[in-house]
Design a protein around this motif. Structure first.
Motif, PDB file in Angstrom:
ATOM      1  N   PRO A  50       0.777  -1.243   0.000  1.00 10.91           N
ATOM      2  CA  PRO A  50       0.000   0.000   0.000  1.00 10.91           C
ATOM      3  C   PRO A  50       0.815   1.305   0.000  1.00 10.91           C
ATOM      4  O   PRO A  50       0.325   2.303  -0.548  1.00 10.91           O
ATOM      5  CB  PRO A  50      -0.848  -0.126   1.275  1.00 10.91           C
ATOM      6  CG  PRO A  50      -0.961  -1.595   1.508  1.00 10.91           C
ATOM      7  CD  PRO A  50       0.340  -2.181   1.056  1.00 10.91           C
ATOM      8  N   PRO A  51       2.011   1.392   0.567  1.00 11.22           N
ATOM      9  CA  PRO A  51       2.697   2.703   0.541  1.00 11.22           C
ATOM     10  C   PRO A  51       3.130   3.176  -0.846  1.00 11.22           C
ATOM     11  O   PRO A  51       3.502   4.333  -1.008  1.00 11.22           O
ATOM     12  CB  PRO A  51       3.931   2.480   1.421  1.00 11.22           C
ATOM     13  CG  PRO A  51       3.602   1.314   2.276  1.00 11.22           C
ATOM     14  CD  PRO A  51       2.719   0.446   1.442  1.00 11.22           C
ATOM     15  N   ILE A  52       3.073   2.298  -1.870  1.00 10.42           N
ATOM     16  CA  ILE A  52       3.524   2.713  -3.206  1.00 10.42           C
ATOM     17  C   ILE A  52       2.580   3.768  -3.789  1.00 10.42           C
ATOM     18  O   ILE A  52       1.361   3.636  -3.708  1.00 10.42           O
ATOM     19  CB  ILE A  52       3.568   1.499  -4.169  1.00 10.42           C
ATOM     20  CG1 ILE A  52       4.590   0.484  -3.698  1.00 10.42           C
ATOM     21  CG2 ILE A  52       3.897   1.945  -5.591  1.00 10.42           C
ATOM     22  CD1 ILE A  52       4.582  -0.803  -4.508  1.00 10.42           C
ATOM     23  N   LYS A  93       5.598   1.621  13.289  1.00  8.63           N
ATOM     24  CA  LYS A  93       4.738   0.434  13.323  1.00  8.63           C
ATOM     25  C   LYS A  93       4.717  -0.234  11.941  1.00  8.63           C
ATOM     26  O   LYS A  93       5.026   0.409  10.940  1.00  8.63           O
ATOM     27  CB  LYS A  93       3.323   0.847  13.732  1.00  8.63           C
ATOM     28  CG  LYS A  93       3.240   1.171  15.213  1.00  8.63           C
ATOM     29  CD  LYS A  93       1.839   1.443  15.643  1.00  8.63           C
ATOM     30  CE  LYS A  93       1.819   1.684  17.145  1.00  8.63           C
ATOM     31  NZ  LYS A  93       0.474   2.038  17.624  1.00  8.63           N
ATOM     32  N   PRO A  94       4.315  -1.499  11.880  1.00  6.95           N
ATOM     33  CA  PRO A  94       4.343  -2.201  10.586  1.00  6.95           C
ATOM     34  C   PRO A  94       3.539  -1.468   9.516  1.00  6.95           C
ATOM     35  O   PRO A  94       2.364  -1.183   9.700  1.00  6.95           O
ATOM     36  CB  PRO A  94       3.709  -3.556  10.912  1.00  6.95           C
ATOM     37  CG  PRO A  94       3.974  -3.751  12.358  1.00  6.95           C
ATOM     38  CD  PRO A  94       3.931  -2.382  12.978  1.00  6.95           C
ATOM     39  N   ILE A  95       4.229  -1.112   8.430  1.00  9.28           N
ATOM     40  CA  ILE A  95       3.548  -0.418   7.332  1.00  9.28           C
ATOM     41  C   ILE A  95       3.943  -1.005   5.984  1.00  9.28           C
ATOM     42  O   ILE A  95       3.238  -0.884   5.001  1.00  9.28           O
ATOM     43  CB  ILE A  95       3.863   1.093   7.360  1.00  9.28           C
ATOM     44  CG1 ILE A  95       3.137   1.839   6.241  1.00  9.28           C
ATOM     45  CG2 ILE A  95       5.371   1.348   7.265  1.00  9.28           C
ATOM     46  CD1 ILE A  95       3.176   3.326   6.330  1.00  9.28           C
ATOM     47  N   PHE A  96       5.090  -1.709   5.978  1.00  4.26           N
ATOM     48  CA  PHE A  96       5.686  -2.093   4.702  1.00  4.26           C
ATOM     49  C   PHE A  96       5.773  -3.618   4.639  1.00  4.26           C
ATOM     50  O   PHE A  96       6.645  -4.214   5.272  1.00  4.26           O
ATOM     51  CB  PHE A  96       7.076  -1.463   4.607  1.00  4.26           C
ATOM     52  CG  PHE A  96       7.524  -1.224   3.205  1.00  4.26           C
ATOM     53  CD1 PHE A  96       7.111  -0.104   2.511  1.00  4.26           C
ATOM     54  CD2 PHE A  96       8.352  -2.138   2.570  1.00  4.26           C
ATOM     55  CE1 PHE A  96       7.529   0.120   1.211  1.00  4.26           C
ATOM     56  CE2 PHE A  96       8.773  -1.925   1.271  1.00  4.26           C
ATOM     57  CZ  PHE A  96       8.355  -0.793   0.589  1.00  4.26           C
ATOM     58  N   PRO A  97       4.880  -4.288   3.906  1.00  6.03           N
ATOM     59  CA  PRO A  97       4.742  -5.742   4.046  1.00  6.03           C
ATOM     60  C   PRO A  97       5.706  -6.581   3.225  1.00  6.03           C
ATOM     61  O   PRO A  97       5.692  -7.807   3.343  1.00  6.03           O
ATOM     62  CB  PRO A  97       3.306  -5.975   3.562  1.00  6.03           C
ATOM     63  CG  PRO A  97       3.083  -4.898   2.560  1.00  6.03           C
ATOM     64  CD  PRO A  97       3.871  -3.710   3.020  1.00  6.03           C
ATOM     65  N   CYS A 153      13.798  -1.095  -0.633  1.00  2.00           N
ATOM     66  CA  CYS A 153      13.294  -0.798   0.693  1.00  2.00           C
ATOM     67  C   CYS A 153      12.549  -2.001   1.258  1.00  2.00           C
ATOM     68  O   CYS A 153      11.876  -2.734   0.541  1.00  2.00           O
ATOM     69  CB  CYS A 153      12.333   0.393   0.582  1.00  2.00           C
ATOM     70  SG  CYS A 153      11.680   0.956   2.140  1.00  2.00           S
ATOM     71  N   SER A 154      12.722  -2.215   2.559  1.00  2.00           N
ATOM     72  CA  SER A 154      11.903  -3.198   3.276  1.00  2.00           C
ATOM     73  C   SER A 154      11.805  -2.698   4.711  1.00  2.00           C
ATOM     74  O   SER A 154      12.422  -1.692   5.063  1.00  2.00           O
ATOM     75  CB  SER A 154      12.533  -4.591   3.222  1.00  2.00           C
ATOM     76  OG  SER A 154      13.774  -4.585   3.894  1.00  2.00           O
ATOM     77  N   GLN A 155      11.010  -3.385   5.525  1.00  2.00           N
ATOM     78  CA  GLN A 155      10.908  -2.972   6.928  1.00  2.00           C
ATOM     79  C   GLN A 155      11.391  -4.100   7.821  1.00  2.00           C
ATOM     80  O   GLN A 155      10.950  -5.239   7.681  1.00  2.00           O
ATOM     81  CB  GLN A 155       9.461  -2.589   7.278  1.00  2.00           C
ATOM     82  CG  GLN A 155       9.344  -1.973   8.665  1.00  2.00           C
ATOM     83  CD  GLN A 155       7.953  -1.430   8.969  1.00  2.00           C
ATOM     84  OE1 GLN A 155       6.970  -1.805   8.344  1.00  2.00           O
ATOM     85  NE2 GLN A 155       7.878  -0.550   9.953  1.00  2.00           N
ATOM     86  N   SER A 156      12.282  -3.775   8.736  1.00  2.00           N
ATOM     87  CA  SER A 156      12.813  -4.808   9.628  1.00  2.00           C
ATOM     88  C   SER A 156      11.790  -5.117  10.716  1.00  2.00           C
ATOM     89  O   SER A 156      10.841  -4.364  10.921  1.00  2.00           O
ATOM     90  CB  SER A 156      14.123  -4.336  10.260  1.00  2.00           C
ATOM     91  OG  SER A 156      13.851  -3.355  11.247  1.00  2.00           O
TER      92      SER A 156
END
Lengths: 104, 417
Positions: free
Chosen positions: B158-160, B269-273, B285-288
């Motif tokens: 969704p952030p794209i 908080k988790p935003i990037f799956p 990009c990724s989220q740790s």
């Protein structure tokens, strides 16, 4: 950011104006037809990848557009000198003593 | 070695977690080993692990000038994928993705492999055509990859920003669902623990100063800061410093060492799956699991061993991230760092024998080595044990730069990967 002195423009400018162009003083073969595969491998691909004082080419892409050579230390990223393409390799020992004189 | 399971966890919880045994001893070098591996990163430790578990060779030392996993293993952005264009690369990287699936169970160590998917965005007609070609080539090689429309991309991540009036509009994306991330340090630690439990010595803070050779040219051992160590075979996987180590054995390599930078944001908080890569605007990009966005792009353009890199590249990277994910453009970045990557002219690795008898090299992973850790280590161990390449790494010879049979992923990706 690196500050690089263009020996043609005689100006010291930010890195973003320049592109790196690999190891310097690699001469094109005079007789390509006589080169063996081994020779081509050395010429095209093998690099010294120096950790220390490195002779390298840069291009002043967003300026005069010309290629020139530089000596840069790959551990500190500091430039010792830049000089025009085609000029012989500068004497490293003399360069280092003049740089350290300049810093005193 | 204490096996990690619910019972031992419970048992140690009762005693306040004070009685855990050390995971590997800090070994001192013996006088002689069957195999000495130079470089205690994931690839070197993994090779030791597979030599011990699959080839019955346990008299091994893994030597590092720093601490284990302190080089590029601890400095990358932890992305795992295998959607490479050429057959040789697809086999090598997919072999690795296969091994990632059960690595935590195999090592009894949670490497936190998460197959959250990797989405590569296309921003122009050329991207669309070349990525679709990638999708088809991958599927022919049994590598999962499929095409998503911009709307499907947005749904997956969704952030794209898929606005049509963006400077670089998203025109679709190639999704590999088996791709993902893993905890980089845990990979080094898991292999180190597994290898040490089978008798491998891990010797840290002991730089190898030279490879010593016998009068007949074969390898005799290595000179180190702690003296000479005799070795039957020497295997080098020292990433950015492979050129220097191998030069002491008179082997020249087609490598250039360049800093590859990465940075992380403040944790959110988790935003990037998933993992998103964009070659055209150039960032990934990724989220740790801690919540930081983990961001990277290409190498600095010049040879350097500084482990810092220049700020223009960071500016370029965050500009690309802000372009694709405008939602992040006011996010603060916490820290940045660089690893020294050894890049080959065709951006494919070299894994195999060298002109020197009993000397092996695993190098040239450039900016894409982490994802390959298990597969690379596995085929490298095979090569060392049998003195011949595994079919998977057979094309990745040093000799290809003489014969001209390059595996040109540089041209295939048109970008550092």
């Amino acid at each position: 950011m690196l500050l690089i002195h263009c020996p043609y423009c005689e100006e010291t400018l930010p890195e973003v104006e320049f592109t790196y162009a690999g190891e310097a003083h690699i001469a094109r073969p005079e007789n390509p037809a006589e080169m063996s595969d081994e020779d081509w491998q050395q010429f095209l691909f093998m690099r010294d990848n120096v950790k220390g004082d490195h002779f390298e080419r840069w291009r002043h892409l967003h300026g005069c557009g010309r290629f020139f050579n530089a000596v840069r230390n790959t551990i500190t990223d500091k430039f010792l000198t830049t000089y025009e393409a085609g000029a012989p390799r500068p004497d490293l020992a003399a360069l280092k003593s003049s740089v350290s004189e300049g810093q005193k | 070695m204490t096996r990690f399971n619910a019972f031992t966890l419970l048992k140690n919880a009762v005693t306040g977690h004070k009685d855990w045994t050390e995971q590997w001893p800090d070994s001192q070098p013996k006088a002689e080993y069957d195999v000495v591996i130079v470089g205690a990163g994931g690839h070197g430790l993994g090779a030791a692990y597979y030599l011990a578990t699959q080839h019955g060779i346990t008299n091994i030392a893994v030597i590092d000038k720093g601490w284990l996993g302190g080089g590029n293993t601890g400095r990358n952005t932890t992305i795992i994928r295998s959607n490479y264009l050429y057959d040789e690369s697809a086999r090598l990287f997919d072999h690795s993705v296969d091994l990632w699936q059960n690595l935590s169970q195999e090592l009894n160590y949670n490497v936190m492999y998460s197959n959250r998917g990797c989405l590569m965005l296309a921003h122009n007609v050329h991207d669309v055509q070349s990525f679709k070609r990638h999708v088809h080539a991958n599927r022919l090689n049994g590598v999962d990859n499929r095409w998503l429309t911009p709307e499907e991309c947005k749904e997956y991540c969704p952030p794209i920003n898929i606005a049509k009036d963006a400077r670089y509009p998203v025109m679709g994306g190639a999704l590999q669902e088996r791709a993902g991330t893993a905890r980089h340090d845990a990979v080094a630690w898991g292999y180190a623990r597994g290898a040490a439990a089978r008798g491998v010595d891990i010797i840290q803070n002991c730089a190898v100063t030279a490879i010593r050779r016998n009068p007949d040219g074969s390898v005799a051992g290595v000179d180190t800061e702690k003296g000479f160590i005799k070795a039957g075979k020497v295997a080098v996987s020292a990433s950015g410093h492979n050129t220097q180590v191998m030069a002491t054995a008179d082997v020249r390599l087609p490598l250039e060492s360049m800093p590859l930078q990465a940075l992380v944001s403040e944790p959110v908080k988790p935003i990037f799956p998933c993992v998103v890569m964009s070659n055209a605007v150039h960032a990934y990009c990724s989220q740790s699991d801690k919540g930081e966005l983990v961001i990277g792009s290409g190498t600095d353009q010049y040879v350097s061993y500084s482990q810092r890199g220049g700020l223009p590249l960071i500016e370029h990277t965050v500009a690309a991230i802000s372009e694709v994910f405008p939602i992040f453009n006011r996010m603060r970045m916490l820290r940045k760092w660089a690893g020294i990557t050894d890049n080959t002219p065709d951006r494919s690795p070299i894994i195999g024998k060298t002109p020197v008898k009993n000397l092996y090299v695993n190098c040239g992973w450039g900016t894409g080595g982490f994802k390959a850790t298990p597969g690379s280590a596995h085929v490298f161990a095979w090569t060392i044990a049998k003195d011949e390449p595994h079919p998977i790494n057979a094309p990745f010879t040093l000799d290809r730069f003489r014969t001209g049979r390059l595996i040109d992923e540089a041209a295939a990706a048109a970008v550092a990967h």
